[in-house]
Design a protein around this motif. Structure first.
Motif, mmCIF file in Angstrom:
data_model
loop_
_atom_site.group_PDB
_atom_site.id
_atom_site.type_symbol
_atom_site.label_atom_id
_atom_site.label_comp_id
_atom_site.label_asym_id
_atom_site.label_seq_id
_atom_site.Cartn_x
_atom_site.Cartn_y
_atom_site.Cartn_z
ATOM 1 N N SER A 1 -3.509 21.164 -2.490
ATOM 2 C CA SER A 1 -2.477 21.796 -1.685
ATOM 3 C C SER A 1 -3.034 22.861 -0.745
ATOM 4 C CB SER A 1 -1.411 22.405 -2.589
ATOM 5 O OG SER A 1 -2.036 23.155 -3.587
ATOM 6 N N PRO B 89 4.024 26.779 -0.982
ATOM 7 C CA PRO B 89 3.448 26.767 0.371
ATOM 8 C C PRO B 89 3.562 28.130 1.041
ATOM 9 C CG PRO B 89 4.860 24.863 0.045
ATOM 10 C CD PRO B 89 5.026 25.726 -1.159
ATOM 11 N N PRO C 83 2.735 14.089 -1.710
ATOM 12 C CA PRO C 83 1.436 14.112 -1.035
ATOM 13 C C PRO C 83 1.354 15.194 0.038
ATOM 14 C CG PRO C 83 2.682 12.152 -0.435
ATOM 15 C CD PRO C 83 3.415 12.796 -1.542
ATOM 16 N N TRP C 84 0.207 15.805 0.081
ATOM 17 C CA TRP C 84 -0.032 16.943 0.945
ATOM 18 C C TRP C 84 0.168 16.602 2.423
ATOM 19 C CZ3 TRP C 84 0.097 21.662 1.934
ATOM 20 C CH2 TRP C 84 -0.696 22.259 2.929
ATOM 21 N N TRP D 57 9.677 8.675 -6.858
ATOM 22 C CA TRP D 57 8.267 9.058 -6.788
ATOM 23 C C TRP D 57 7.640 8.966 -8.176
ATOM 24 C CZ3 TRP D 57 4.428 9.447 -3.600
ATOM 25 C CH2 TRP D 57 3.346 10.281 -3.863
ATOM 26 N N GLY E 66 6.662 5.682 -9.295
ATOM 27 C CA GLY E 66 5.449 5.143 -8.720
ATOM 28 C C GLY E 66 5.635 4.422 -7.401
ATOM 29 N N LEU E 67 6.805 4.551 -6.790
ATOM 30 C CA LEU E 67 6.975 3.944 -5.471
ATOM 31 C C LEU E 67 6.174 4.725 -4.437
ATOM 32 C CD1 LEU E 67 9.372 2.436 -6.805
ATOM 33 C CD2 LEU E 67 10.543 2.679 -4.612
ATOM 34 N N SER E 68 5.864 4.045 -3.358
ATOM 35 C CA SER E 68 5.109 4.762 -2.332
ATOM 36 C C SER E 68 6.063 5.590 -1.483
ATOM 37 C CB SER E 68 4.368 3.772 -1.437
ATOM 38 O OG SER E 68 5.292 3.163 -0.563
ATOM 39 N N ILE E 69 5.562 6.703 -1.015
ATOM 40 C CA ILE E 69 6.389 7.618 -0.236
ATOM 41 C C ILE E 69 6.929 6.936 1.013
ATOM 42 C CG2 ILE E 69 4.470 8.582 1.113
ATOM 43 C CD1 ILE E 69 7.029 10.887 -0.307
ATOM 44 N N GLU E 70 6.140 5.988 1.550
ATOM 45 C CA GLU E 70 6.572 5.310 2.768
ATOM 46 C C GLU E 70 7.804 4.463 2.532
ATOM 47 O OE1 GLU E 70 3.476 5.331 1.665
ATOM 48 O OE2 GLU E 70 2.376 6.469 3.183
ATOM 49 N N ALA F 230 -1.929 9.759 -4.459
ATOM 50 C CA ALA F 230 -1.853 10.971 -3.653
ATOM 51 C C ALA F 230 -2.902 11.978 -4.082
ATOM 52 C CB ALA F 230 -0.472 11.589 -3.776
ATOM 53 N N SER F 231 -3.547 12.552 -3.116
ATOM 54 C CA SER F 231 -4.469 13.636 -3.420
ATOM 55 C C SER F 231 -3.727 14.934 -3.205
ATOM 56 C CB SER F 231 -5.680 13.571 -2.494
ATOM 57 O OG SER F 231 -5.267 13.804 -1.176
ATOM 58 N N ASN F 232 -3.699 15.750 -4.219
ATOM 59 C CA ASN F 232 -2.851 16.914 -4.102
ATOM 60 C C ASN F 232 -3.612 18.214 -4.009
ATOM 61 O OD1 ASN F 232 -0.015 16.616 -3.825
ATOM 62 N ND2 ASN F 232 -0.204 15.276 -5.606
ATOM 63 N N GLY G 188 0.841 -1.194 0.000
ATOM 64 C CA GLY G 188 0.000 0.000 0.000
ATOM 65 C C GLY G 188 0.875 1.241 0.000
ATOM 66 N N GLY G 189 0.558 2.161 0.845
ATOM 67 C CA GLY G 189 1.335 3.387 0.940
ATOM 68 C C GLY G 189 0.856 4.440 -0.031
ATOM 69 N N THR G 190 1.383 5.621 0.131
ATOM 70 C CA THR G 190 0.983 6.741 -0.716
ATOM 71 C C THR G 190 1.880 6.782 -1.931
ATOM 72 O OG1 THR G 190 0.709 7.819 1.406
ATOM 73 C CG2 THR G 190 0.270 9.132 -0.572
ATOM 74 N N THR G 191 1.328 6.632 -3.114
ATOM 75 C CA THR G 191 2.132 6.727 -4.320
ATOM 76 C C THR G 191 1.675 7.934 -5.115
ATOM 77 O OG1 THR G 191 0.634 5.419 -5.627
ATOM 78 C CG2 THR G 191 2.350 4.220 -4.464
ATOM 79 N N LYS G 192 2.419 8.167 -6.190
ATOM 80 C CA LYS G 192 2.121 9.291 -7.062
ATOM 81 C C LYS G 192 0.657 9.264 -7.492
ATOM 82 C CE LYS G 192 4.088 11.426 -11.170
ATOM 83 N NZ LYS G 192 4.756 12.579 -10.568
ATOM 84 N N ASP H 65 4.859 16.946 -7.045
ATOM 85 C CA ASP H 65 3.536 16.523 -6.580
ATOM 86 C C ASP H 65 3.590 15.544 -5.419
ATOM 87 O OD1 ASP H 65 4.767 14.759 -8.195
ATOM 88 O OD2 ASP H 65 3.000 14.185 -9.352
#
Ligand code: ATP
Ligand code: ATP
Ligand code: MG
Ligand code: MG
Lengths: 333, 340, 503, 346
Positions: free
Chosen positions: A12, A103, D161-162, D98, D101-105, A8-10, A1-5, D159
């Motif tokens: 901002s 930001p 993740p927020w 990134w 397509g790898l996960s940030i974790e 990800a919800s961007n 799992g994890g957050t990938t490109k 891009d």
């Protein structure tokens, strides 16, 4: 799992809810308008901010100029933070990195500061308006046209650009390449895009390298003021003088010498002072509530007259000026 | 360790000296290989114009490397050279643009003087303030640059404001050798002879080899160290004038970050960062090698993005090669002792 | 011999020097006459080296004056002293490792050609001449880096001689030399003296003082005790005045029944340094390694302890084979090495006394991997007190101690690890008689408690007095193994030199 | 002043020791830091606000983290100039991974490992081959930065993740305490304890002051240094991640030139460039002092050029002042002695 490109919800975040414009409001006096160029002590941006200063004086506001010594996004962020702390009304900024300053710019907007970008845009969703010196198409086409003229209609040409990741230069070069595909340019061959990193010495050496690698080069097109000056200086002092043309975007003061000694026949640029001038007026109008940055809104920018905001909050300054031996002495910047 | 190569009695055939010389020989070899390879790929690399360009580009770096080598040999370092170049270049360019008729020699002297003063400040702080050179010159790196920025603001001296003779100086040549290159050669030769054959030079080596022993030996350490720093500063100042003449456009950022290049040249040239060994002409060769690497990569049309990585790898390679030579020397010393 | 009424060449008059609150020298006066060798004796920390440094222009006296040929002088630095004709050999060698030996000798004084360039040929020739005079087989063109301490000391001597000084001051020049070299040095010094130079000589070896010097100045705790003719004093008198009490026997060796084998070295070799070294040491035994300077004794023991590598052979402790090249493994096996060069190898000068003492044991003293001041202080306190180290506070930098007391700190550091096998390399180098006796008594009692001791020493009396067995090394090989009964000065020297000698 | 302190023996009298401890640079710098913070909060508008505090913490984040292992490295008498380039390389890699397509974790730990590998290369060249660290890390400074450009070229990846970028710039419970402050405190505690209260830390000082004596005492000099470089690389990698997230922009030129700022901060904190001396609290004080001063001066509209001059002067003064005061005190002491002996002679 994890957050990938992809996942990800961007959103901002940040930003401010666009209030309705009140075209009849008066432009306020005493507005605090701060300019933050890419870096201080760059002759080109000095001219730009100089125009801004004139405008702020006309507007009876408080002008401020801050900036880092190096053109890095991180040092710019520190300055944006300082400006937020100082509760400026308008920040006019030339972004060193379209995303890295986001930001902070959004924090500024959340603190009711209007953000106008000039010279080099930040991401659309973190500024209120962008002063575009000319449309990307306009410049790209003009570069291609000058290259054709200077190369004498055929032969090899090369581009000497700024840094490999300079947003402006890259999009102009893109347009130029598109243009070169047209039939009238068929005898022109773009052999290389070199990067001088907007560093005088590096640009100089890159120009040298170009001529060693491509002895048949007809023209060097440098869409950056540092690059064109360095290339012109190298050519004017080498045996290639008269054989290789130099053109592109340059400052008349820097180029005067080479135009007069015939190393350079023609180059172009918009009037940078007008950019700063227009940015100050756009910011003041916005801070006064006359405009919000929505497409179609109109405002008056002092001596430059009336402007209309385009799509994505872009305000286009106008077509570039071409400089030649004949007219160069009329300009001083 | 080259210091000792010079004493090897000529009578001994397979002397240490011969072996030691390989330290600089290594660089010469690397240079030859690089030039040969590049020239095979693109013969114009050996054209007159190209050689001229390379030498011109080396000249400024080599002048600074000469001064830096002298300072490093005394077990110090001068990181402020880039900033000194900047202040000198801007000052001299301003001077020349305001006084169009000043002869070139005045510009050169002014640059030397400005640099010497900056070097003197460094030297005094190091010697009398007892502040390590790295700290002092890292500090003055910021200070001198800050002064230049404050003075110059955003202004820039452009080529058209400079007198003709000042600009042509960079390209004019006598007997086919450009002035710039000639000056660099004179500086290198003078530096080498001073360090090899004169008392002051040997004393500088001694100071770097063992600072407390130098005090005990009655060497005028203060005077010598000040001399070293003043020389390094003055040469950086001179480099500033050459820079202004060569590039024509000078702003407050001139020479920014150059200190790392200069130190790299000196290190690649075989001057030990712990002082006491190495030679001025080795450092000059280091400067040449670095410059040629840069231009060869451009000519070989190597991807822009790879260039810096390759320069870094080559620097490391050069240090490794140097180390290899040093180890060989140590081994031969041990062997010789075993027979005593 | 100088007449008593001759004018002194150099005079120290009522000088005082303190460092912070330490009064290193207090109101000392004595004359140096031309054509006379003058000894300066005193315990460690008595202030001898401080006087030398004042004469050399390194320190400036707080009060009092120095006189050269009757005139007051004020040296602003070593250059001034040099100009006044004073040459100094310091207690610690001061060579330039990167310069050649010849350059080291000539520095500041190089022969010049007409263009004021350095005349290298002449310089090398000078060095060769000096070495011939001293009988040293050194190559003038080699760099000073890598010279053994003894060779460094010899180059220092050559350097002082080359200055052709009117006053020659030598601060323990013989500490690192063996008997043969000392004798050669003395011959040269005597001829200088006879040419009219004033000599000042510092040593902790009384036989050297009686052999060389005519007059002696005795110091105690920074104060002047007496200046007398050597002929008028017996060695015992000197010692009594120096330490202010009577001394017990110098070599209090107790007889111990040797226990099991602790250390076994078999066929140890390192190319170019030593070859095929085999020996063993039992618990309770003191084994001495004798030999000429440069024979490779230190190198052997350093390889055994693991600070140096070796090419072949084995080292076993208590029958277990030891990993080579790892001091940590050696320490874990119960070994300790007190190295010969305390400044470079033994101590970290900037660190405090307590940190130095606890350095090899820090991991043992830690609780849960953490170190707090208390345990370290206790451990340091115990051992420095046991060795009667003269110190201000344990938190002072160890560099502020005098040479002898520094040596005690090194001993404390290693004894604190509770070793089974103690290797001591020149344990009494630069140590005064009083302390020397203490060190000897200590080693002897440690051996009696079952510790195995290996002692490297260049001092024959010490070797003969302390050792149960003597290994003599020559050019990196074991030349002889002698028992206590077999060993005499002659037999050891014979083995060390490989030829008959007349000592 | 004619005395040449050849042995570098510090004065060992009791009050002098006490005085030198109180006037030692690390304590001065801590006092100075507190002073600057207090004075600035009263005299500089907007300095004492919680938002400004957050900005300041974010500004000093990269310098303070990299300074932790750098302090240890400089204490052992070595240096690592490649840290900023390592930061750039990890930033590039982060962007590239990134995009793959790898996960940030998984990217974050991977980036720290990449940093550590950079450290391994430095460590091997320096301890394995015995090359001088200044020279090696100038080389890898160029190499790693070059590789960063090879990886990401001219592009930037933005891009991220927020929730991650927001964490780095955010505060705890939207209060005044920035999230990253926890990270700083935890790492500073770990490094502080290791450096000042463990056998490992002790050995660093011994190595820096006399590597040979340390070797003779059973300290594994090479191995110790090697791990320091690995730690330095790993921390630089972590900072590369934080930098990328803070500016939500992965770029090859991120952090360029940071190495000199870090070295300056460490030296300002009283660490001797020759090794063997210095403390972590001093360094932390140095970093805070520098950042606070710059922040305050910027709020007062002092130009960036002047900041340069202030930074440089502070650096030089930090070493100069203690030296000058001790020299003056020594002279005064000697004069008193001479006077005393002169009067007693009468
Ligand atoms: N630079 C210094 N700073 C502080 N204390 C010093 C310094 N130099 C010497 N001392 C102290 O002065 C005293 C005398 O030292 P000195 O070196 O003169 O003794 P020494 O007689 O030469 O002893 P040894 O025989 O052990 O060499 C000692 O207590 C020593 O600790
Ligand atoms: N660093 C070094 N490099 C090369 N050779 C060395 C080095 N140190 C010592 N040697 C050589 O090793 C041999 C033995 O050295 P060393 O003088 O230490 O022996 P020693 O018997 O312990 O004498 P000492 O009485 O000085 O302790 C000599 O030939 C010496 O020249
Ligand atoms: Mg002494
Ligand atoms: Mg020995």
């Amino acid at each position: 799992g994890g957050t990938t490109k992809d996942s990800a919800s961007n959103t901002s975040g940040g930003g401010q809810s666009a209030a309705a414009a009140d075209p009849n409001a008066a432009v306020k006096e005493g507005l605090k308008i701060a300019f933050l160029p890419k870096q201080l002590n760059n002759p080109y941006s000095d001219v730009e901010t100089g125009g801004g200063k004139v405008a702020v004086e006309e507007l009876k506001g408080e002008y401020k100029l801050v900036g880092p010594n190096d053109a890095s996004a991180s040092s710019q962020v520190s300055y944006i933070n300082t400006l937020i702390q100082q509760q400026q009304d308008v920040i006019v900024v030339a972004a060193n990195d379209p995303n890295a300053v986001c930001p902070s710019l959004n924090q500024a907007r959340a603190a009711k500061i209007k953000v106008i970008t000039f010279d080099s845009d930040a991401s659309k969703d973190c500024r209120d308006a962008f002063i575009n010196q000319a449309t990307t198409e306009g410049i790209g086409q003009s570069l291609a046209k000058m290259a054709l003229e200077q190369a004498g209609g055929e032969g090899e040409i090369a581009v000497l650009s700024a840094t490999p990741n300079a947003t402006n230069q890259n999009s102009w070069i893109e347009v130029m390449k598109e243009e070169l595909k047209k039939p009238e340019y068929s005898k022109l061959k773009l052999v290389k895009v070199a990067y001088g990193n907007d560093d005088d010495q590096k640009s100089f050496q890159e120009a040298q390298g170009l001529l060693q690698s491509y002895p048949n080069l007809k023209a060097i097109v440098a869409p950056t003021t540092v690059g064109i000056a360095a290339a012109a200086r190298y050519i004017s002092s080498s045996s290639y003088k008269g054989k290789v043309a130099v053109t592109g975007l340059g400052l008349p003061n820097q180029m005067r010498e080479y135009v007069k000694d015939d190393t350079v026949k023609k180059f172009a640029l918009w009037n940078p002072a007008d950019i700063g001038y227009l940015a100050a007026f756009a910011g003041a109008n916005m801070a006064s509530g006359k405009i919000t940055g929505a497409q179609g809104e109109k405002f008056t920018a002092g001596k430059l007259g009336e402007y209309t905001i385009g799509a994505d909050g872009e305000i286009v300054l106008g077509p570039p000026t071409e400089f030649t031996k004949e007219n160069i002495d009329q300009f001083n910047f | 360790m080259t210091a000792t190569s010079l004493e090897a009695p000529p009578s001994k055939r397979f002397s240490l000296g011969g072996l030691l010389k390989t330290r600089e020989l290594g660089i010469v070899l690397a240079l030859t290989l690089l030039v040969a390879y590049t020239a095979i790929d693109n013969s114009r690399f050996l054209s007159g114009q190209s050689i001229r360009d390379n030498l011109l580009n080396t000249a400024i770096l080599a002048v600074m490397a000469t001064g830096q080598a002298i300072v490093v040999i005394t077990r110090n370092i001068d990181l402020s050279v880039g900033s000194v170049l900047g202040i000198s270049a801007f000052a001299v360019a301003t001077l020349m643009s305001n006084n169009q008729d000043l002869p070139m020699i005045v510009a050169l002297l002014a640059g030397l003087a400005i640099g010497a003063v900056a070097g003197l400040v460094n030297g005094v702080l190091v010697r009398y303030g007892k502040v390590p050179a790295l700290v002092v010159t890292l500090g003055t790196l910021y200070i001198y640059r800050g002064i230049t920025y404050s003075w110059a603001g955003g202004s820039q001296v452009n080529a058209d404001e400079l007198p003709r003779h000042f600009l042509t100086f960079a390209n004019d040549s006598i007997l086919g050798v450009p002035w710039l290159v000639l000056i660099a050669l004179v500086v290198i030769a003078a530096g080498s002879v001073m360090m090899r054959n004169y008392r002051i030079g040997r004393e500088l080596y001694a100071i770097g080899s063992s600072p407390p022993a130098a005090e005990l030996a009655g060497i005028k350490v203060a005077r010598n160290l000040l001399t070293a720093f003043v020389l390094s500063g003055a040469l950086a100042g001179l480099a500033g004038v050459l820079y202004a003449a060569r590039f024509g456009t000078v702003d407050a950022a001139a020479g920014n970050g150059m200190e790392l290049n200069v130190v790299a040249a000196v290190v690649v040239g075989g001057v030990a960062v712990f002082g006491g060994s190495g030679s001025v002409w080795g450092a000059a060769l280091g400067a040449l090698l670095l410059t040629v690497i840069g231009s060869a990569l451009a000519v070989l049309d190597i991807n822009q993005f790879w260039q810096q990585a390759i320069v870094g790898a080559l620097i490391i390679l050069a240090i490794c090669a140097d180390r290899l030579v040093a180890v060989r020397i140590a081994r031969s010393l041990r062997k010789r002792d075993a027979h005593v | 011999m100088a007449e008593a009424n001759a004018r002194p060449r150099l005079e120290v008059h009522d000088v005082t020097k303190s460092f912070g609150a330490v009064a290193a020298v207090q109101g000392v006066s004595f004359p140096l006459y031309p054509g006379e060798a003058h000894a300066l004796v005193g315990e460690n920390g008595a202030g001898k080296s401080t006087i030398v440094k004042m004469l050399a222009g390194v320190h400036r006296p707080d009060t009092g004056t120095l006189r050269v040929d009757g005139a007051d002088v004020d040296f602003a630095g070593p250059a001034d002293a040099k100009a006044a004709g004073i040459a100094v050999i310091y207690q610690e060698p001061t060579l330039f490792p990167d310069l050649s030996v010849a350059e080291n000798i000539a520095i500041g004084n190089q022969p010049l050609t007409r263009l004021r360039q350095i005349d290298r040929k002449e310089m090398t020739a000078n060095a060769e001449r000096l070495f011939r005079r001293l009988g040293v087989p050194l190559d003038p063109s080699r760099p000073a880096r890598g010279l053994s301490i003894a060779d460094q000391q010899l180059v220092e001597i050559a350097k002082a001689l080359s200055a052709e000084a009117r006053v020659l001051i030598m601060d323990e020049p013989t500490a690192a030399l063996s008997a043969v070299e000392v004798e050669r040095l003395f011959a040269v010094v005597r001829s200088l003296r006879d040419e009219g130079a004033a000599i000042m000589f510092i040593s902790h070896r009384f036989e050297e003082i009686t052999a060389l010097c005519e007059r002696v100045t005795i110091m105690r705790d920074g104060k002047h005790v007496a200046t007398e003719l050597v002929a008028d004093l017996s060695v015992d008198d000197m010692i009594r005045r120096m330490v202010g009490r009577d001394l017990s026997a110098l070599f209090p060796k107790q007889d111990v029944e040797p226990g099991e084998v602790v250390l076994e070295v078999d066929g140890l070799s390192r190319e170019g340094v030593f070859k095929d070294i085999s020996f063993s040491v039992r618990a309770g035994e003191i084994v001495a390694l004798a030999g000429l300077v440069g024979a490779g004794r230190s190198e052997v023991m350093q390889a055994v302890f693991g600070v140096d590598p070796y090419d072949s052979g084995t080292v076993k402790v208590h029958g277990r084979r030891l990993k080579g090249g790892s001091p940590r493994a050696a320490m874990a096996a119960g070994m300790a090495l007190v190295p010969e060069d305390r400044r470079q190898q033994g101590l970290v000068m900037e660190l405090s006394i307590e940190r130095n003492v606890t350095l090899p044991r820090a991991r043992k003293l830690a609780r849960l991997g953490l170190l707090f001041g208390g345990t370290e202080r206790e451990a340091a306190e115990t051992w420095t007190r046991k060795l009667q180290t003269k110190l201000g506070r344990l938190t002072d930098a160890v560099g502020t101690l005098s040479g002898g007391n520094q040596q005690k700190v090194v001993l404390a550091k290693w004894l604190a690890t509770g070793p089974k096998l103690l290797i001591v390399d020149e344990p009494t180098r630069g140590i005064d008689v009083g302390t020397k006796a203490e060190v000897h008594r200590l080693m002897s009692s440690l051996a009696a408690d079952g510790l195995a001791v290996v002692m490297v020493s260049s001092e024959l009396p010490e070797v003969l007095g302390m050792a149960d067995r003597i290994l003599v090394l020559r050019e990196g090989r074991i030349a002889a193994q002698l028992t206590r009964a077999e060993a005499t000065e002659e037999s050891v020297m014979y083995a060390a030199m490989g030829q008959e000698v007349s000592v | 002043m004619s005395d040449i302190d050849l042995d570098q023996r510090p004065a060992n009298n009791r009050s002098a020791v006490l005085k030198s401890r109180l006037t030692s640079w690390d304590s001065i710098i801590l006092v100075l830091t507190v002073l600057v913070l207090i004075i600035a909060s009263f005299t500089v508008d907007n300095f004492g606000t919680s938002r400004n505090f957050t900005f300041m913490v974010l500004d000093l984040l990269p310098i303070i983290l990299i300074a932790l292992p750098m302090t240890m490295i400089i204490v052992t008498g070595e240096i690592d100039l490649s840290v900023a380039s390592t930061l750039g390389l990890t930033s590039s890699m982060m962007g590239w991974l990134w995009n793959q397509g790898l996960s940030i974790e998984s990217i974050i730990p991977l980036c720290i490992v990449i940093g550590a590998i950079c450290g391994v290369v430095n460590g091997f060249l320096i301890t394995g081959l015995g090359l001088p660290s200044l020279a090696v890390t100038i080389g890898t400074l160029a190499l790693y930065r070059g590789l960063a450009f090879v990886v990401l070229g001219d592009g930037a990846v933005a891009d991220f993740p927020w929730n991650y970028t927001g964490w780095v710039t955010g505060t705890i419970g939207d209060g005044a305490v920035p999230n990253v402050l926890i990270l700083i405190v935890v790492l500073a505690l770990i490094f502080g304890i290791v450096q000042h209260a463990t056998p490992f830390g002790r050995s660093l000082y011994a190595i820096g002051a006399n590597a040979q004596a340390a070797h003779f005492s059973g300290i594994r000099v090479a191995r110790t240094k090697f791990w320091l470089y690995v730690a330095s690389g790993a921390v630089a990698g972590l900072v590369g991640v934080l930098w990328t997230l803070r500016y939500s922009s992965a770029r090859a030129d991120n952090g360029a030139g940071l190495e000199l700022a870090v070295v300056a901060a460490v030296l300002l904190g009283g660490v001797s460039i020759f090794g063997g001396k210095g403390s972590l609290p001093g360094v932390l004080g140095g970093v805070v002092l520098l950042t606070a001063l710059q922040n305050a001066l910027r709020l007062e509209d002092v130009s960036g050029q002047a900041l340069n001059i202030v930074t440089g002067s502070l650096l030089v003064l930090s070493v100069l002042l203690p030296n000058v005061t001790s020299a003056v005190r020594g002279n005064w002491h000697r004069r008193k002695l001479r006077q005393a002996s002169a009067t007693s002679a009468q």
